[in-house]
Design a protein around this motif. Structure first.
Motif, PDB file in Angstrom:
ATOM      1  N   UNK A   8      69.260  67.472  13.643  1.00 51.78           N
ATOM      2  CA  UNK A   8      69.941  67.900  12.427  1.00 51.78           C
ATOM      3  C   UNK A   8      68.962  68.076  11.277  1.00 51.78           C
ATOM      4  N   UNK A   9      68.043  67.126  11.129  1.00 46.27           N
ATOM      5  CA  UNK A   9      67.052  67.264  10.057  1.00 46.27           C
ATOM      6  C   UNK A   9      66.169  68.490  10.281  1.00 46.27           C
ATOM      7  N   UNK A  10      65.887  68.775  11.548  1.00 52.22           N
ATOM      8  CA  UNK A  10      65.073  69.962  11.854  1.00 52.22           C
ATOM      9  C   UNK A  10      65.807  71.231  11.449  1.00 52.22           C
ATOM     10  N   UNK A  11      67.095  71.278  11.694  1.00 55.10           N
ATOM     11  CA  UNK A  11      67.882  72.444  11.287  1.00 55.10           C
ATOM     12  C   UNK A  11      67.905  72.588   9.764  1.00 55.10           C
ATOM     13  N   UNK A  12      68.110  71.490   9.050  1.00 50.80           N
ATOM     14  CA  UNK A  12      68.155  71.561   7.585  1.00 50.80           C
ATOM     15  C   UNK A  12      66.802  71.967   7.009  1.00 50.80           C
ATOM     16  N   UNK A  13      65.699  71.474   7.634  1.00 50.24           N
ATOM     17  CA  UNK A  13      64.369  71.868   7.191  1.00 50.24           C
ATOM     18  C   UNK A  13      64.142  73.358   7.428  1.00 50.24           C
ATOM     19  N   UNK A  14      64.607  73.833   8.570  1.00 54.91           N
ATOM     20  CA  UNK A  14      64.444  75.249   8.898  1.00 54.91           C
ATOM     21  C   UNK A  14      65.216  76.131   7.922  1.00 54.91           C
ATOM     22  N   UNK A  15      66.410  75.698   7.548  1.00 57.63           N
ATOM     23  CA  UNK A  15      67.207  76.482   6.603  1.00 57.63           C
ATOM     24  C   UNK A  15      66.508  76.546   5.242  1.00 57.63           C
ATOM     25  N   UNK A  16      65.936  75.436   4.825  1.00 59.53           N
ATOM     26  CA  UNK A  16      65.224  75.426   3.539  1.00 59.53           C
ATOM     27  C   UNK A  16      64.085  76.435   3.544  1.00 59.53           C
ATOM     28  N   UNK A  17      63.352  76.499   4.656  1.00 56.55           N
ATOM     29  CA  UNK A  17      62.240  77.437   4.764  1.00 56.55           C
ATOM     30  C   UNK A  17      62.738  78.878   4.756  1.00 56.55           C
ATOM     31  N   UNK A  18      63.782  79.158   5.565  1.00 56.14           N
ATOM     32  CA  UNK A  18      64.277  80.530   5.670  1.00 56.14           C
ATOM     33  C   UNK A  18      64.920  81.002   4.377  1.00 56.14           C
ATOM     34  N   UNK A  19      65.459  80.060   3.581  1.00 57.58           N
ATOM     35  CA  UNK A  19      66.140  80.430   2.335  1.00 57.58           C
ATOM     36  C   UNK A  19      65.208  80.510   1.129  1.00 57.58           C
ATOM     37  N   UNK A  20      63.922  80.359   1.334  1.00 55.26           N
ATOM     38  CA  UNK A  20      62.988  80.476   0.214  1.00 55.26           C
ATOM     39  C   UNK A  20      63.110  81.877  -0.404  1.00 55.26           C
ATOM     40  N   UNK A  21      63.303  81.915  -1.714  1.00 54.97           N
ATOM     41  CA  UNK A  21      63.458  83.190  -2.412  1.00 54.97           C
ATOM     42  C   UNK A  21      64.894  83.682  -2.473  1.00 54.97           C
ATOM     43  N   UNK A  22      65.825  82.906  -1.938  1.00 51.70           N
ATOM     44  CA  UNK A  22      67.229  83.329  -1.949  1.00 51.70           C
ATOM     45  C   UNK A  22      67.707  83.446  -3.397  1.00 51.70           C
ATOM     46  N   UNK A  23      68.277  84.597  -3.797  1.00 49.22           N
ATOM     47  CA  UNK A  23      68.697  84.788  -5.191  1.00 49.22           C
ATOM     48  C   UNK A  23      69.757  83.761  -5.593  1.00 49.22           C
ATOM     49  N   UNK A  24      69.582  83.195  -6.757  1.00 46.37           N
ATOM     50  CA  UNK A  24      70.545  82.216  -7.260  1.00 46.37           C
ATOM     51  C   UNK A  24      71.731  82.950  -7.880  1.00 46.37           C
ATOM     52  N   UNK A  25      72.924  82.506  -7.518  1.00 41.73           N
ATOM     53  CA  UNK A  25      74.135  83.140  -8.035  1.00 41.73           C
ATOM     54  C   UNK A  25      74.130  83.112  -9.557  1.00 41.73           C
ATOM     55  N   UNK A  26      74.464  84.243 -10.162  1.00 40.03           N
ATOM     56  CA  UNK A  26      74.502  84.342 -11.616  1.00 40.03           C
ATOM     57  C   UNK A  26      73.223  84.843 -12.234  1.00 40.03           C
TER      58      UNK A  26
END
Length: 902
Positions: free
Chosen positions: A487-505
């Protein structure tokens, strides 16, 4: 050519009716006054019994009404007075003195049989809401009064989007329930929802509402499977002058997801009787508020367009799909589509990858509804009508109404209806025995967009899934081999893949979001380009007076044409707009077999849609009066509906699946004829157990219903009403989710498709209801009701969407006048409904029981013909939902000032 023939036929039919009408003459004149004070009563209703002919008294209490022959029975009523009936044998002026007192059961209704009759004598169950009830209701919107009637379920997709139904099958777009406003079909031709709360009447212009629960197609056509609601406006000849209303309040209190916000509702009505021949009216309404928020963040397990609530959050489930989170519907098997490819590129990782599970589902990160949808609900309505009396008996009406604004709608997904525009125009000729009308509904979706489709394409614009999942896969493997738990590996992977994700607003987010939502769906955007129309011509003639009421005979007919034009964003439009034509005709015969004891009525209707075989729907009713003001009603009613425009022609990708209509050409376009889908998810992994769903031509749905009812008025103080019914549905139309495989040998290569099908077995419903209205001394009144609806024999793997609680109840207490000079009034009610296992195209799940308290305190200002009202909807602010995925509805507290109450 075909249109010219239809138009010529209609003109000839109308001319014939018009000629017949002018062969009959005679005018009754008179006045109506208060029996105690002798004062004239303004706007008292005067109706010819057994017909739709009627008028209202003027400010001097005078009236005149054209009749075909004598004798006739007049029904005279006014709010706060007992209804009086009198037989007129000559054309000498008449004087009617109304007595102060109850009007329980004496209100005149038209919808039950398309002729005027007392409510207590209706041959079928009917509920009526008067203008007086609207003035004193706690509801901020008159549309919400319907939820207080027995046997009624209501779904609120947003603040200004209310969809009622009776006897089951509730949803935001309910095609089994008809709604008409001044004779105009109130359903949007393409989006299939009722537009009444968007473009309908303002509260100041509503004269009455009549609700027919259950089957009503025999008189009102396709769609009246579970009821018909008729909303009637005020005639400018009878209700004149300036009226306006201002409501202001607050909502979203004690809401951690959305801060408290103001509520504004302003409406105006101006009506002028220019002469005895000409009158006009103009109405407008403006609503502005920050809408309720849909915030169901529970995890949803999807298979095609079906699914169920399951455990997990974004932090605990890599394949999390929140109900009101959008963009996370994009999901893949990380092992087969990404990790195996990484193993082939990095050989020394292959042995480790081979030890991982064969299916590792991972979804993309989504956005919540408050991050995507405009929270500001705006609704603006403008309407006007010209009324001209060609003769004292023939009135011409030219009207138009327009509505626009922003709101949210729940269908197969959540839709942001932005700058939605709907216009309706009608021309009508009406006399005491006949009417002929033609009208159109013009729909323009504006910048309306699908939140799910837009969010998914937004993610692709920001970072394509091929790149996002590649980055996710490498980061996941690195984290796993570094010793992290899964589970921690999945959450770490999501953090990496979401780098640069536009913030709402943010400015970047808004720029990218606008670029996607304004791009049509078929071009990888979210925009609807719907500009569909509906055209209708219809007429009716009552032959009863020609037959001296020995037998009552009513005939009518109509033509409808849908023109579906979504530019491929909603429908399967290969060769441009899709046209659907329908023709219908009906006849009703009634006879009083035993005077004041037994009346029988038989109705029949035939309708033909060009894509389906014709349908005949009969109705037989009996009213038995064993004693005065005690009536037993028996009815056999049938109803039908052709598949809705969407059920015929929709072609729309939603969530993780696709909705398609029942037309064969759409099945062929998805190769479902040669490569059929399979009906259940458990068959995906085992080809030997797969059961194909083959194409069958969709048929119109029909229902046959039996009802026994009893209505009694006891000592003019207590009105009792009870009914029990059973219904049997044949060719029940629903959706079935199928899985179509691209490669029969690879269970991972498939797509989910939701197809329209008929049930092979007969689905049954049954229920009952009862109500009491008790008028007490000192202007107090108590009312209550309880009702139940159930369904059985629903086939396996068939989504019926019955969506009705087994039990619901209401208890209310009111006072129409207390305190100094009886200037104060109040109304308080408690509503409860049982749990619901809700099924919808958007989401399904359990809805818990609800308890809602509404209250209002009124103060009359007779010197300026005004009223102050302090009201509260959901007084205790208990947030609740009435459909999965719909907003959580809290308390709405408001103060209203109304000038010139009529």
């Amino acid at each position: 050519m075909r249109r010219a023939i239809r138009l010529s036929t209609f003109v000839c039919l109308f001319s014939f009716c018009y000629t017949l009408a002018f062969t009959q003459t005679g005018t009754i004149t008179g006045s109506v006054k208060n029996s105690e004070t002798g004062e004239a009563i303004n706007a008292a209703s005067v109706i010819v019994a057994g017909s739709v002919s009627g008028t209202y008294t003027n400010t001097a209490g005078s009236f005149s009404i054209r009749v075909s022959s004598l004798p006739v029975k007049l029904i005279v009523s006014s709010v706060g007075f007992a209804t009086q009936e009198l037989t007129v044998n000559s054309y000498d002026p008449v004087t009617v003195s109304l007595v102060l007192g109850t009007a329980l059961g004496q209100e005149v209704v038209v919808s039950a049989s398309r002729t005027a009759e007392r409510l207590i004598e209706s041959p079928v169950t009917i509920e009526r809401v008067s203008a007086a009830a609207i003035k004193n209701t706690p509801a901020a919107s008159y549309y919400d009064i319907i939820s207080k009637l027995k046997g009624v379920d209501v779904v609120n997709a947003s603040l200004t989007f209310t969809s009622p139904t009776t006897r089951g099958f509730g949803g935001s777009g309910n095609t089994r329930f008809n709604q008409q406003v001044d004779g105009i079909d109130n359903q949007a031709p393409a989006l299939n929802f009722s537009v009444g709360s968007v473009v309908g009447l303002s509260e100041l212009d509503v004269e009455s509402m009549e609700l027919l629960p259950g089957a009503s197609s025999a008189l009102y056509g396709s769609g009246g499977m579970n009821g018909t609601l008729l909303v009637n406006s005020k005639n400018p000849f009878n209700y004149t002058g300036l009226s306006f209303q201002a409501k202001t309040g607050v909502m979203n209190l004690d809401n951690k997801w959305r801060s408290a916000s103001p509520y504004y509702n302003l409406s105006l009505r101006w009506a002028q009787k220019v002469s005895e021949k000409f009158a006009y009216k103009i109405t407008s309404e403006y609503i502005h508020a920050k809408d309720w928020l849909a915030r169901d963040y529970r995890n949803y397990g999807r298979v095609g367009t079906n699914g169920a609530i399951k455990d997990g959050t974004r932090e605990t489930d890599p394949n999390y799909d929140g109900v009101n989170v959008y963009g996370d519907e994009t999901t893949i098997n990380l092992r087969s589509l990404v990790l195996n490819a990484i193993g082939s590129q990095v050989p020394f990782w292959q042995s480790y990858i081979n030890q991982l599970p064969g299916n590792i589902p991972v979804s993309r990160t989504g956005y919540t509804e408050d991050e995507l949808a405009d929270p500001n609900t705006i609704n603006y309505k403008l309407a006007g009508a010209l009324h001209y009396k060609i003769t004292p008996r023939v009135e011409a009406i030219l009207m138009g109404q327009f509505g626009t604004g922003n709101t949210i709608y729940t269908g197969s997904d959540r839709y942001s209806l932005k700058d939605l525009k709907i216009a309706q125009y009608k021309f009508e000729l009406r006399s005491d025995n006949w009417f002929a009308r033609a009208y159109t509904t013009q729909e323009n979706a504006g910048e309306s967009h699908n939140l799910t489709a837009t969010a998914r394409q937004f993610n692709e614009l920001w970072k394509p899934s091929t790149q996002w999942y590649q980055e996710y896969g490498f980061a996941y493997l690195n984290a796993k081999m570094a010793g992290m738990n899964d589970l921690d590996a999945h959450n770490q992977a999501r953090t990496v893949a979401d780098v640069g994700r536009p913030e709402a607003g943010s400015a970047e987010f808004q720029r990218m979001w606008d670029s996607v939502r304004l791009k049509p769906i078929y071009k990888n955007g979210g925009l609807f380009l719907d500009k569909s129309d509906l055209y209708v011509a219809e007429g009716q003639y009552n032959f009863s007076s020609l037959l001296n009421h020995v037998v009552d005979v009513l005939v009518g007919g109509n033509w409808r044409q849908f023109v579906l034009n979504s530019e491929k964003t909603l429908f399967h439009e290969v060769n441009g707009p899709i046209k659907i034509n329908e023709l219908g005709a009906y006849m009703q015969v009634g006879k009083e077999i035993i005077k004041d004891r037994l009346k029988l009525t038989a109705s029949g209707r035939y309708d033909k849609n060009e894509y389906f075989k014709g349908k005949f729907t009969p109705r037989i009713t009996a009213v038995i009066q064993p004693a005065k003001d005690h009536n037993i009603r028996l009815s056999y009613q049938t109803a039908y509906r052709f598949p809705s425009t969407q059920q015929q022609w929709i072609d729309l990708t939603v969530g993780s699946g696709t909705l398609i209509g029942g037309n064969r050409v759409i099945w062929e376009s998805y190769d479902l004829i040669n490569n059929p889908g399979y009906s259940a998810p458990e068959f995906i992994a085992n080809p030997a157990n797969r059961i194909p769903v083959t194409y069958k031509e969709i048929k119109p749905e029909s229902v046959a219903s039996y009802e026994l009812g009893y209505k009694a008025l006891i000592q003019n103080k207590v009105l009792l009403d009870a009914y029990v019914y059973t219904g049997q549905y044949e060719n029940f139309i629903g959706r079935r989710d199928v899985v179509q495989f691209y490669d029969q040998s690879d269970p991972t290569k498939y797509r989910g498709i939701s197809v329209v099908v008929n049930s092979d077995v007969k689905v049954k419903t049954f229920g009952w209801g009862m109500s009491i209205d008790w008028r007490l001394p000192s202007n107090f009144a108590v009312n209550g009701n309880i009702s139940s609806d159930e369904i059985k024999d629903v086939p396996d793997n068939f989504r019926a969407s019955f969506n009705s609680p087994k039990y619901r109840a209401l208890l209310g207490l009111s006072n129409s006048g207390f305190g100094p000079k009886d200037l104060f009034g109040f109304n308080v009610s408690w509503r409860w409904q049982d749990k619901i296992d809700f099924e919808g195209d958007f989401a399904s799940g359990r809805i818990n029981p609800t308890h809602i308290v509404d209250a209002a305190l009124m103060y009359r200002l007779p010197a300026i013909k005004s009223q102050l009202k302090l009201g509260a909807n959901n007084l205790l602010n208990q947030y609740y939902i009435n459909a999965i995925g719909n907003p959580s509805i809290g308390g709405l507290y408001y103060l209203a000032f109304t000038y010139n109450l009529q």
